[in-house]
Design a protein around this motif. Structure first.
Motif, PDB file in Angstrom:
ATOM      1  N   ALA A 121       0.838  -1.192   0.000  1.00 45.86           N
ATOM      2  CA  ALA A 121       0.000   0.000   0.000  1.00 45.86           C
ATOM      3  C   ALA A 121       0.877   1.249   0.000  1.00 45.86           C
ATOM      4  CB  ALA A 121      -0.891   0.012   1.234  1.00 45.86           C
ATOM      5  N   PRO A 122       0.578   2.193  -0.894  1.00 48.61           N
ATOM      6  CA  PRO A 122       1.254   3.483  -0.802  1.00 48.61           C
ATOM      7  C   PRO A 122       1.054   4.047   0.608  1.00 48.61           C
ATOM      8  CG  PRO A 122      -0.003   3.343  -2.840  1.00 48.61           C
ATOM      9  CD  PRO A 122      -0.371   2.142  -2.021  1.00 48.61           C
ATOM     10  N   ALA A 123       2.122   4.563   1.190  1.00 43.89           N
ATOM     11  CA  ALA A 123       2.086   5.103   2.556  1.00 43.89           C
ATOM     12  C   ALA A 123       1.731   4.040   3.603  1.00 43.89           C
ATOM     13  CB  ALA A 123       1.160   6.320   2.682  1.00 43.89           C
ATOM     14  N   TRP A 124       1.746   2.762   3.167  1.00 41.89           N
ATOM     15  CA  TRP A 124       1.624   1.649   4.115  1.00 41.89           C
ATOM     16  C   TRP A 124       0.373   1.697   4.981  1.00 41.89           C
ATOM     17  CZ3 TRP A 124       7.433   1.594   5.986  1.00 41.89           C
ATOM     18  CH2 TRP A 124       8.186   0.866   5.070  1.00 41.89           C
ATOM     19  N   ASP A 125      -0.763   2.039   4.389  1.00 47.83           N
ATOM     20  CA  ASP A 125      -2.003   2.021   5.171  1.00 47.83           C
ATOM     21  C   ASP A 125      -3.045   1.226   4.398  1.00 47.83           C
ATOM     22  OD1 ASP A 125      -3.623   2.506   7.287  1.00 47.83           O
ATOM     23  OD2 ASP A 125      -3.720   4.686   7.046  1.00 47.83           O
ATOM     24  N   LEU A 126      -3.537   0.145   5.001  1.00 47.27           N
ATOM     25  CA  LEU A 126      -4.577  -0.673   4.371  1.00 47.27           C
ATOM     26  C   LEU A 126      -5.941  -0.283   4.922  1.00 47.27           C
ATOM     27  CD1 LEU A 126      -3.060  -4.289   4.566  1.00 47.27           C
ATOM     28  CD2 LEU A 126      -3.063  -2.754   2.605  1.00 47.27           C
ATOM     29  N   SER A 127      -6.964  -0.394   4.085  1.00 43.70           N
ATOM     30  CA  SER A 127      -8.333  -0.214   4.577  1.00 43.70           C
ATOM     31  C   SER A 127      -8.836  -1.567   5.101  1.00 43.70           C
ATOM     32  CB  SER A 127      -9.247   0.255   3.442  1.00 43.70           C
ATOM     33  OG  SER A 127      -9.576  -0.851   2.623  1.00 43.70           O
ATOM     34  N   ASP A 128     -10.001  -1.579   5.711  1.00 46.77           N
ATOM     35  CA  ASP A 128     -10.567  -2.851   6.182  1.00 46.77           C
ATOM     36  C   ASP A 128     -10.995  -3.743   5.014  1.00 46.77           C
ATOM     37  OD1 ASP A 128     -10.071  -2.601   8.823  1.00 46.77           O
ATOM     38  OD2 ASP A 128     -12.091  -1.934   9.385  1.00 46.77           O
ATOM     39  N   ALA A 129     -11.110  -3.133   3.833  1.00 47.77           N
ATOM     40  CA  ALA A 129     -11.508  -3.936   2.661  1.00 47.77           C
ATOM     41  C   ALA A 129     -10.288  -4.520   1.945  1.00 47.77           C
ATOM     42  CB  ALA A 129     -12.301  -3.067   1.690  1.00 47.77           C
ATOM     43  N   SER A 130      -9.094  -4.018   2.232  1.00 47.03           N
ATOM     44  CA  SER A 130      -7.928  -4.340   1.394  1.00 47.03           C
ATOM     45  C   SER A 130      -7.609  -5.827   1.332  1.00 47.03           C
ATOM     46  CB  SER A 130      -6.681  -3.594   1.894  1.00 47.03           C
ATOM     47  OG  SER A 130      -6.878  -2.205   1.876  1.00 47.03           O
ATOM     48  N   VAL A 131      -7.563  -6.482   2.498  1.00 50.02           N
ATOM     49  CA  VAL A 131      -7.123  -7.878   2.526  1.00 50.02           C
ATOM     50  C   VAL A 131      -8.023  -8.737   1.636  1.00 50.02           C
ATOM     51  CG1 VAL A 131      -6.906  -9.915   4.023  1.00 50.02           C
ATOM     52  CG2 VAL A 131      -5.943  -7.714   4.744  1.00 50.02           C
ATOM     53  N   GLY A 132      -9.326  -8.545   1.762  1.00 48.30           N
ATOM     54  CA  GLY A 132     -10.267  -9.305   0.938  1.00 48.30           C
ATOM     55  C   GLY A 132     -10.096  -9.002  -0.537  1.00 48.30           C
TER      56      GLY A 132
END
Ligand code: ZN
Length: 282
Positions: A121-132
């Motif tokens: 992830a740019p800037a190393w921040d995932l959303s709660d939807a990212s993993v799925g």
């Protein structure tokens, strides 16, 4: 002493990170442009040492520098996903995050002819939807989280955090290859004015690499088959004094029992059941 792995990774942001910051006047554009000057230098540094790296390339960079992106692949390195125009995915609504992921996958696939297997992830921040989303799109691993220093682990469905505590999510198949700001050249070395203040950077690169070596030496002493993932940016590390320090760091690892691996190699090992990064104090 145990043996371990080092993942040398580069985020080839080029102009995309300046787009994400809304800084597109001539000088920030040129700071991004310098990344393309630095990439051949880094490829040479790696080639003479026989080191294979992982390059996280935003879709925008691949479309801007298709030849260079293909050259990275031609030299045996891995190319993985890093947003399209360096979007902070944690700030995007799910539909937009999905569209950005698809666009970036399409750009990388069109330019390289290969399907990328990993994401950062740019800037190393995932959303709660990212993993799925990443799993749904066939990716094997993410490299944005910080839940360990030297052990890859499985990403979870979203955790629920409230005042009563934490209800951890369930593990998924997506492998996490964890990162750390202390193992990133950008905060150590890059001078940046941001709306919230000044990021001074411009430290002695030898000092940064000493920290990285100390992390590695701890890992080799107490962590069995650990992984140290170092993150660099061509536009940062590709300047003379830093490049010389990088070369010294890489040469200094030659007498340690480490294997240079791509993130894809580590993800495949983890998925095959290899136990990497177990704590076994000397
Ligand atoms: Zn980046």
């Amino acid at each position: 002493m145990t043996s371990g792995y080092v993942c040398v990774t580069f985020d080839f942001d080029a102009l995309s990170s300046w787009m994400a910051r809304g800084q597109l006047t001539a000088t920030p554009r040129s700071r991004g442009e310098f990344a393309a000057v630095a990439v051949p230098r880094l490829l040479h540094t790696l080639a003479v040492r026989g080191i294979t790296a992982t390059w996280f390339v935003p879709g925008h960079t691949a479309l801007t520098y298709p030849e260079l992106t293909r050259e990275i692949i031609a030299q045996g390195h891995e190319v993985a996903v890093h947003g399209h125009a360096h979007e902070n995915v944690a700030a995007l609504p799910p539909a937009e995050e999905r569209a950005v992921l698809r666009r970036s996958l399409e750009a990388l696939t069109d330019v390289t002819g290969l399907t990328p297997r990993g994401f950062r992830a740019p800037a190393w921040d995932l959303s709660d939807a990212s993993v799925g989303l990443l799993a749904e799109h066939g990716l094997l691993y993410d490299s944005s989280l910080m839940g360990h220093d030297h052990a890859p682990y499985l990403c979870r469905t979203p955790d629920a955090v409230d005042e009563d505590g934490v209800r951890w999510g369930d593990p998924t198949e997506l492998v996490e290859i964890p990162v750390a700001w202390s193992l990133d050249d950008f905060p150590h070395l890059e001078f940046l004015r941001t709306p919230s203040g000044l990021m001074p950077g411009l430290r002695d690169p030898a000092e940064m690499f000493t920290h990285w070596t100390r992390d590695l030496d701890y890992m080799l002493r107490d962590i069995d088959r650990g992984v140290l993932t170092a993150t660099m940016h061509p536009e940062v590390i590709g300047r003379g004094h830093r490049l010389l320090a990088l070369e010294e760091w890489l040469d200094g690892l030659a007498d340690r029992d480490v294997t240079f691996a791509t993130c894809e190699d580590i993800a495949a090992l983890t998925r095959s059941g290899a136990r990497l990064g177990e704590y076994r104090p000397a």
